[in-house]
Scaffold this motif. Structure first.
Motif, mmCIF file in Angstrom:
data_model
loop_
_atom_site.group_PDB
_atom_site.id
_atom_site.type_symbol
_atom_site.label_atom_id
_atom_site.label_comp_id
_atom_site.label_asym_id
_atom_site.label_seq_id
_atom_site.Cartn_x
_atom_site.Cartn_y
_atom_site.Cartn_z
ATOM 1 N N GLY A 15 21.253 101.440 17.230
ATOM 2 C CA GLY A 15 20.156 101.488 16.273
ATOM 3 C C GLY A 15 19.069 100.470 16.549
ATOM 4 N N GLY A 16 19.335 99.547 17.457
ATOM 5 C CA GLY A 16 18.380 98.494 17.761
ATOM 6 C C GLY A 16 17.287 98.945 18.717
ATOM 7 N N ARG A 69 12.672 108.810 21.062
ATOM 8 C CA ARG A 69 13.238 107.465 20.867
ATOM 9 C C ARG A 69 12.619 106.443 21.802
ATOM 10 N NH1 ARG A 69 18.356 106.419 21.978
ATOM 11 N NH2 ARG A 69 18.562 108.027 23.592
ATOM 12 N N PHE A 70 12.288 106.853 23.021
ATOM 13 C CA PHE A 70 11.728 105.948 24.025
ATOM 14 C C PHE A 70 10.256 106.269 24.228
ATOM 15 C CE2 PHE A 70 15.909 105.187 26.630
ATOM 16 C CZ PHE A 70 16.544 104.785 25.481
ATOM 17 N N THR A 71 9.480 105.234 24.581
ATOM 18 C CA THR A 71 8.061 105.409 24.866
ATOM 19 C C THR A 71 7.698 104.625 26.116
ATOM 20 O OG1 THR A 71 7.549 105.630 22.509
ATOM 21 C CG2 THR A 71 5.712 105.168 23.994
ATOM 22 N N ILE A 72 7.071 105.299 27.067
ATOM 23 C CA ILE A 72 6.609 104.636 28.290
ATOM 24 C C ILE A 72 5.121 104.335 28.144
ATOM 25 C CG2 ILE A 72 6.120 106.817 29.489
ATOM 26 C CD1 ILE A 72 7.088 105.433 32.076
ATOM 27 N N LEU A 85 12.369 101.076 23.851
ATOM 28 C CA LEU A 85 13.599 101.789 23.517
ATOM 29 C C LEU A 85 13.886 101.571 22.032
ATOM 30 C CD1 LEU A 85 13.835 100.472 26.537
ATOM 31 C CD2 LEU A 85 16.164 101.289 26.422
ATOM 32 N N ASN A 86 13.886 102.625 21.248
ATOM 33 C CA ASN A 86 14.165 102.558 19.815
ATOM 34 C C ASN A 86 15.402 103.379 19.481
ATOM 35 O OD1 ASN A 86 11.843 100.994 19.287
ATOM 36 N ND2 ASN A 86 10.580 102.829 19.085
ATOM 37 N N ASN A 87 15.982 103.077 18.335
ATOM 38 C CA ASN A 87 17.148 103.822 17.862
ATOM 39 C C ASN A 87 18.169 104.010 18.989
ATOM 40 O OD1 ASN A 87 18.764 105.280 16.110
ATOM 41 N ND2 ASN A 87 17.705 107.201 16.494
#
Length: 127
Positions: A15-16, A69-72, A85-87
């Motif tokens: 979750g981090g 969940r991820f963003t570049i 990197l989320n969740n």
């Protein structure tokens, strides 16, 4: 010679969030698409995300497993790329590698499309 340096890996709880960084020089990411791959123990290196410059701005591509969940991203010095990197989930545990695109002709999610690699940074997600 293009050199990439990955950093930002850490151990986190499920979750981090984390931000991975990839630094280079010579405006590498102006001339070459940036991507992130990851490799879990005993598994093949797999595509995570790619960002490419085109006439309309940046184009982003994500593996289904990380979409949403991820963003570049890249900064406008063109010398750094990031992966937010989320969740995070335990299955995200892997060594993450930054890459810069090389020869054309390979699918963009194929590691052979990339000529330069960072040394990798470890991400561990505990349940």
């Amino acid at each position: 010679q293009v050199q990439l340096v990955d950093s930002g890996g850490a151990s986190v709880q499920a979750g981090g969030s984390l931000i991975l960084s990839c630094t280079t020089s010579g405006r590498t990411f102006y001339y070459r698409a940036a991507a992130w791959f990851r490799q879990a123990p005993g598994k093949e290196r797999e595509f995570v995300a790619r960002i490419d410059r085109d006439r309309d701005g940046d184009t982003e591509l994500y593996a289904e497993s990380v979409k949403g969940r991820f963003t570049i991203s890249r900064d406008r010095s063109w010398n750094a790329a990031y992966l937010q990197l989320n969740n995070m989930m335990p299955e995200d545990t892997a060594v993450y590698y930054c890459a810069a695109a090389g020869p054309n002709g390979f699918p963009v999610d194929d590691r052979r499309a990339y000529a330069y690699w960072g040394q990798g940074t470890q991400v561990t997600v505990a349940s």
